[in-house]
Scaffold this motif. Structure first.
Motif, mmCIF file in Angstrom:
data_model
loop_
_atom_site.group_PDB
_atom_site.id
_atom_site.type_symbol
_atom_site.label_atom_id
_atom_site.label_comp_id
_atom_site.label_asym_id
_atom_site.label_seq_id
_atom_site.Cartn_x
_atom_site.Cartn_y
_atom_site.Cartn_z
ATOM 1 N N PRO A 2 0.823 -1.221 0.000
ATOM 2 C CA PRO A 2 0.000 0.000 0.000
ATOM 3 C C PRO A 2 0.848 1.259 0.000
ATOM 4 C CG PRO A 2 -0.803 -1.517 1.643
ATOM 5 C CD PRO A 2 0.473 -2.092 1.119
ATOM 6 N N ILE A 3 1.997 1.194 0.673
ATOM 7 C CA ILE A 3 2.829 2.396 0.728
ATOM 8 C C ILE A 3 3.435 2.675 -0.632
ATOM 9 C CG2 ILE A 3 4.902 3.384 1.790
ATOM 10 C CD1 ILE A 3 4.043 1.664 4.302
ATOM 11 N N GLY A 4 3.914 1.624 -1.305
ATOM 12 C CA GLY A 4 4.428 1.791 -2.660
ATOM 13 C C GLY A 4 3.352 2.320 -3.585
ATOM 14 N N ALA A 5 2.180 1.712 -3.480
ATOM 15 C CA ALA A 5 1.071 2.135 -4.333
ATOM 16 C C ALA A 5 0.696 3.575 -4.054
ATOM 17 C CB ALA A 5 -0.133 1.233 -4.125
ATOM 18 N N GLY A 58 -5.804 -13.460 -1.706
ATOM 19 C CA GLY A 58 -5.796 -12.571 -0.556
ATOM 20 C C GLY A 58 -5.869 -13.377 0.746
ATOM 21 N N ASN A 59 -5.127 -12.972 1.743
ATOM 22 C CA ASN A 59 -5.232 -13.667 3.024
ATOM 23 C C ASN A 59 -5.387 -12.631 4.141
ATOM 24 O OD1 ASN A 59 -2.663 -12.660 3.684
ATOM 25 N ND2 ASN A 59 -1.722 -14.344 2.557
ATOM 26 N N TRP A 60 -5.392 -13.093 5.392
ATOM 27 C CA TRP A 60 -5.670 -12.180 6.507
ATOM 28 C C TRP A 60 -4.635 -11.073 6.629
ATOM 29 C CZ3 TRP A 60 -10.350 -11.886 7.967
ATOM 30 C CH2 TRP A 60 -11.178 -13.019 7.981
ATOM 31 N N ASP A 61 -3.392 -11.331 6.180
ATOM 32 C CA ASP A 61 -2.372 -10.280 6.223
ATOM 33 C C ASP A 61 -2.789 -9.087 5.374
ATOM 34 O OD1 ASP A 61 -0.779 -11.590 7.910
ATOM 35 O OD2 ASP A 61 0.621 -12.365 6.400
ATOM 36 N N TYR A 62 -3.392 -9.408 4.216
ATOM 37 C CA TYR A 62 -3.835 -8.335 3.333
ATOM 38 C C TYR A 62 -4.932 -7.527 4.006
ATOM 39 C CZ TYR A 62 -1.222 -10.312 -0.562
ATOM 40 O OH TYR A 62 -0.222 -10.750 -1.381
ATOM 41 N N VAL A 63 -5.817 -8.234 4.698
ATOM 42 C CA VAL A 63 -6.884 -7.545 5.422
ATOM 43 C C VAL A 63 -6.279 -6.585 6.437
ATOM 44 C CG1 VAL A 63 -8.857 -7.826 6.947
ATOM 45 C CG2 VAL A 63 -8.478 -9.463 5.110
ATOM 46 N N LEU A 64 -5.285 -7.087 7.160
ATOM 47 C CA LEU A 64 -4.643 -6.251 8.176
ATOM 48 C C LEU A 64 -3.938 -5.055 7.565
ATOM 49 C CD1 LEU A 64 -3.033 -8.629 10.809
ATOM 50 C CD2 LEU A 64 -4.907 -6.995 11.085
ATOM 51 N N ALA A 65 -3.354 -5.272 6.359
ATOM 52 C CA ALA A 65 -2.645 -4.171 5.709
ATOM 53 C C ALA A 65 -3.617 -3.097 5.248
ATOM 54 C CB ALA A 65 -1.852 -4.698 4.515
ATOM 55 N N LEU A 66 -4.800 -3.525 4.889
ATOM 56 C CA LEU A 66 -5.776 -2.599 4.319
ATOM 57 C C LEU A 66 -6.565 -1.867 5.396
ATOM 58 C CD1 LEU A 66 -7.014 -1.730 1.625
ATOM 59 C CD2 LEU A 66 -8.491 -3.728 1.724
ATOM 60 N N LEU A 67 -6.842 -2.581 6.466
ATOM 61 C CA LEU A 67 -7.773 -2.098 7.492
ATOM 62 C C LEU A 67 -7.462 -0.707 8.043
ATOM 63 C CD1 LEU A 67 -10.326 -3.439 8.427
ATOM 64 C CD2 LEU A 67 -9.113 -4.251 10.437
ATOM 65 N N PRO A 68 -6.198 -0.450 8.446
ATOM 66 C CA PRO A 68 -5.942 0.877 9.041
ATOM 67 C C PRO A 68 -6.266 2.017 8.077
ATOM 68 C CG PRO A 68 -3.909 -0.420 8.864
ATOM 69 C CD PRO A 68 -5.014 -1.308 8.491
ATOM 70 N N TRP A 69 -5.925 1.848 6.817
ATOM 71 C CA TRP A 69 -6.185 2.902 5.836
ATOM 72 C C TRP A 69 -7.675 3.211 5.795
ATOM 73 C CZ3 TRP A 69 -2.201 5.103 2.964
ATOM 74 C CH2 TRP A 69 -0.961 4.458 3.076
ATOM 75 N N VAL A 85 -6.047 -0.277 -4.430
ATOM 76 C CA VAL A 85 -5.407 -0.806 -5.636
ATOM 77 C C VAL A 85 -4.251 -1.724 -5.254
ATOM 78 C CG1 VAL A 85 -4.077 -0.193 -7.687
ATOM 79 C CG2 VAL A 85 -6.082 1.112 -7.091
ATOM 80 N N ALA A 86 -3.516 -1.341 -4.204
ATOM 81 C CA ALA A 86 -2.369 -2.153 -3.804
ATOM 82 C C ALA A 86 -2.807 -3.558 -3.415
ATOM 83 C CB ALA A 86 -1.642 -1.494 -2.646
ATOM 84 N N ILE A 87 -3.943 -3.667 -2.743
ATOM 85 C CA ILE A 87 -4.376 -4.983 -2.283
ATOM 86 C C ILE A 87 -5.214 -5.701 -3.330
ATOM 87 C CG2 ILE A 87 -5.676 -6.196 -0.504
ATOM 88 C CD1 ILE A 87 -3.050 -4.993 0.469
ATOM 89 N N GLY A 88 -6.073 -4.972 -4.001
ATOM 90 C CA GLY A 88 -7.017 -5.648 -4.887
ATOM 91 C C GLY A 88 -6.766 -5.457 -6.362
ATOM 92 N N GLY A 89 -5.787 -4.630 -6.740
ATOM 93 C CA GLY A 89 -5.573 -4.368 -8.157
ATOM 94 C C GLY A 89 -6.533 -3.315 -8.669
ATOM 95 N N GLY A 90 -6.401 -3.018 -9.959
ATOM 96 C CA GLY A 90 -7.191 -1.927 -10.526
ATOM 97 C C GLY A 90 -8.638 -2.299 -10.771
ATOM 98 N N ILE A 91 -9.492 -1.959 -9.825
ATOM 99 C CA ILE A 91 -10.924 -2.182 -10.018
ATOM 100 C C ILE A 91 -11.530 -0.839 -10.374
ATOM 101 C CG2 ILE A 91 -13.076 -2.890 -8.939
ATOM 102 C CD1 ILE A 91 -11.493 -4.779 -7.210
ATOM 103 N N GLY A 92 -11.999 -0.710 -11.597
ATOM 104 C CA GLY A 92 -12.481 0.586 -12.055
ATOM 105 C C GLY A 92 -13.982 0.754 -11.856
ATOM 106 N N PHE A 93 -14.410 1.975 -11.952
ATOM 107 C CA PHE A 93 -15.828 2.343 -12.039
ATOM 108 C C PHE A 93 -16.626 2.223 -10.742
ATOM 109 C CE2 PHE A 93 -14.739 1.155 -16.422
ATOM 110 C CZ PHE A 93 -14.995 2.364 -17.024
ATOM 111 N N VAL A 94 -16.076 1.556 -9.697
ATOM 112 C CA VAL A 94 -16.820 1.502 -8.429
ATOM 113 C C VAL A 94 -16.949 2.917 -7.877
ATOM 114 C CG1 VAL A 94 -16.817 0.629 -6.083
ATOM 115 C CG2 VAL A 94 -15.952 -0.785 -7.930
#
Lengths: 343, 334
Positions: free
Chosen positions: A132-135, A203-214, A265-274
């Motif tokens: 996420p930081i890179g993204a 995706g696993n729980w680590d990804y959830v943890l990485a995303l959650l604070p944001w 985007v960092a966790i899920g990739g480019g999902i457009g239009f949402v």
């Protein structure tokens, strides 16, 4: 309009939005249950229930808790993040067609993620917290370009120019991505390709943890700034008259929108239009006031991505279709419809 | 009205020299070094045993010629779209027409990989035609005038939609890697038979464009003016659409989607020769050919020994140009 009827409208809107929010919450729960049951390994509702109660087989537990649930939670978080990001961008640019994907913010984030994968292929799976930081750096870079190029002295941010510049920046960044992508070997290529399409696979729980604070920090911040968004989406002179420093507020909100889009985007990739659809539908349901519109948009975004991922998982039995593609297939026609309808 | 036939003549002659030079340089560059003398020799006394002669005749020459042909096609198609829509940002790549052609070709490549090229090209025309129709349909149904901004937005979204569809196809057929290379736009794999198949179509397209050029000049003054002067604007637009789909369909079938040529070249040409399409069309064809031949030399050299996709190179060159136009013409764009 007299004050009494104004209050009346206000009361009705509030009542209406509570109704809409509760209906959407039930819908989301419903899709959540359907999603739990669908996928490559079929689990019937009884099996799901007994597994949750701790009586499932080892295989059932693995599928449910280690593969399916984290992926669904990610879908819900990403959906909310992108929807709020889109709502903020639409408010700032005063243009209903703004969306992190259309503005080129996704392509900035994807490019940096791609570079990270090329530089150290293992980072993508080894450490989701770095992504996420890179993204974010990538999306800040493209947002900075867009901001500078759509800034006009004395006029501030030019809303229409922002869209054109966004399209251009997206085109340039994806050209660079293509050049880099073609140097990958087929295995790395498939990994990046799936990622860039918005695949929640893996995706696993680590990804959830990485995303959650944001998500948990930025969304409340944006909600707290609802009144500013209300003013921004009307016109700047009202806000200046009320004593707000609007350019500063715009930058705060832009940063918030970037943070949400980049981490998603960092966790899920480019999902457009949402980010385009959710705020629009929300406005149609509960009106333009951000205090009501933002939660509805977040719920709708979660619904869209979770439904998209569920469809992506169940539509084909042999191949995994990326959620992002499913959502785009719904989103692009909706965008064209909005474009044709707007004056 | 600016009309500079003398400058146009200079552009055409200079263009011919530049193309000949470009083709010679293009034949000379690549992993196997080839001298100018060798090129000359292979043309005069072709020797089928010589490896260099084989490379020149079977790989380098068709590639350079294909570059010139597709450059002319995309540039002229862009010029026609700009004249018709009176939109400074019109380009077949930005409007999603290249993508439409690419989608249909991708479907065919994915599911019928053995289909010969001479049939594949018809599918490419079909896809380009769908792209043109979609743009016309959006312009037709749009409430109020379709400003350049909104046309470009529509094109970007149509492009995204088509890209998504192409990706689904490539995932379903398990050809993601191959299709990514193809759709990035590269001339490296072009062979003689492809050049032979695309050239008649491109020549027909260019011929129609030149025939229509006086009408395009009037149409570019505005629909009302054109109708007032007794022009059958709908017919002209329909025929121009056919020329665009022939040019783009043939070019995309051979090398994939290459954007921005049709955006950059007509603007430079207008700057040089004025606003008359009788001069704009031939000069665009010439300069488009020059641009792509040289960009393809760049594609070979930038990242040796890897090939850099031509489409990406054009995007990197084209985006700053697009931004410049977007800023310059901002008032008209809104």
């Amino acid at each position: 309009m007299n004050v009494q009827s104004f209050n009346e409208i206000h009361r009705l809107r509030k009542k209406n939005s509570i109704k809409v929010i509760s209906i959407l919450t039930f819908l989301l729960l419903g899709i959540f249950l359907i999603s739990l049951n669908s996928g490559a390994m079929r689990l019937n509702p009884v099996g799901v229930w007994s597994t949750i109660m701790g009586e499932g087989t080892f295989k059932q537990e693995t599928v449910l808790f280690r593969l399916r649930l984290p992926r669904m939670v990610i879908a819900v978080l990403i959906g909310a993040g992108l929807a709020i990001s889109g709502a903020v961008l639409q408010g700032i640019s005063k243009n209903g067609l703004a969306d992190p994907g259309i503005l080129g913010i996704n392509s900035g984030a994807s490019l940096v993620v791609l570079i990270m994968v090329i530089a150290a292929p293992s980072t993508l799976f080894a450490n989701p917290f770095v992504l996420p930081i890179g993204a974010l750096c990538g999306s800040c870079f493209s947002a900075f370009l867009i901001y500078v190029m759509s800034y006009k002295k004395g006029h501030g941010l030019m809303p229409t120019r922002m869209l054109l510049v966004g399209i251009a920046v997206a085109a340039a960044l994806s050209a660079v991505s293509v050049i880099l992508t073609l140097r990958l070997n087929p295995t790395e290529f498939d990994m990046v390709f799936e990622f860039s399409l918005g695949s929640l696979y893996g995706g696993n729980w680590d990804y959830v943890l990485a995303l959650l604070p944001w998500i948990c920090i930025i969304i409340p911040f944006v909600y707290y700034k609802s009144h500013i968004l209300n003013i921004l989406s009307l016109n700047d002179s009202t806000g200046i008259a009320l004593g707000y420093s609007l350019e500063k507020e715009k930058i705060y909100l832009l940063l918030a929108a970037l943070g949400l889009a980049a981490s998603s985007v960092a966790i899920g990739g480019g999902i457009g239009f949402v980010g385009l659809m959710a705020p629009h539908i929300a406005r149609k349901l509960v009106g333009p006031k951000h205090q009501y519109m933002l939660p509805v948009a977040a719920l709708l975004g979660s619904l869209l991505v979770l439904a998209g991922d569920t469809i992506a998982r169940s539509i084909l039995s042999n191949t995994e279709l990326p959620a992002g593609v499913v959502v785009s297939m719904l989103g692009a026609p909706y965008f064209l419809y909005l474009l044709i309808k707007s004056k | 009205m600016i009309y500079r036939p003398f400058v146009a003549t200079l552009v055409l002659f200079g263009g011919i020299l530049a193309i000949v030079a470009g083709i010679a340089v293009s034949i000379g560059t690549g992993p196997a070094g080839i001298s100018l003398w060798m090129i000359w020799d292979s043309i005069l006394h072709f020797d089928s045993i010589s490896e260099e002669h084989q490379i020149i005749q079977n790989l380098r020459l068709p590639r350079a010629l294909a570059g010139a042909l597709i450059g002319a096609s995309f540039a002229v198609a862009g010029a026609m779209m700009q004249g018709m829509t009176r939109n400074a940002l019109a380009d077949t790549g930005l409007l999603g027409i290249n993508a439409g052609s690419g989608l249909v070709v991708a479907i065919v490549i994915a599911f019928f990989p053995k289909l010969p090229f001479e049939y594949l090209i018809y599918f490419s025309f079909l896809g380009a035609g769908l792209g043109v129709l979609l743009i016309y349909a959006i312009a037709f149904f749009a409430r109020g005038a379709l400003t350049p901004l909104r046309l470009v937005l529509a094109g970007a979204v149509v492009g995204a939609l088509i890209k998504g569809a192409t990706q689904i196809i490539s995932l379903l057929s398990g050809t993601t890697y191959e299709l990514a290379f193809w759709s990035a736009g590269g001339i490296s794999a072009v062979e003689w038979f492809q050049v032979k198949i695309i050239s008649p179509w491109i020549l027909v397209g260019l011929f129609i464009a030149i025939l229509l050029s006086p009408k395009l000049t009037i149409l570019s003054l505005g629909e009302e003016v054109a109708t007032g002067l007794g022009q059958r604007t709908r017919l002209i637009k329909a025929v121009s659409g056919i020329a665009v789909l022939l040019l783009v369909g043939a070019a995309v079938a051979a090398v994939g989607g290459v954007g921005f040529v049709g955006l950059i070249i007509p603007h430079i040409v207008r700057f040089l020769v004025g606003v008359d399409y009788r001069l704009i069309i031939p000069c665009s064809a010439m300069l488009g050919a020059v641009l792509v031949v040289f960009a393809d030399i760049g594609a070979k050299l930038i990242n040796m020994p890897y090939e850099t996709p031509l489409g990406s190179i054009m995007a990197v060159i084209g985006v700053p140009f697009f931004l410049y136009l977007a800023r310059k013409e901002n008032r008209q764009l809104l």
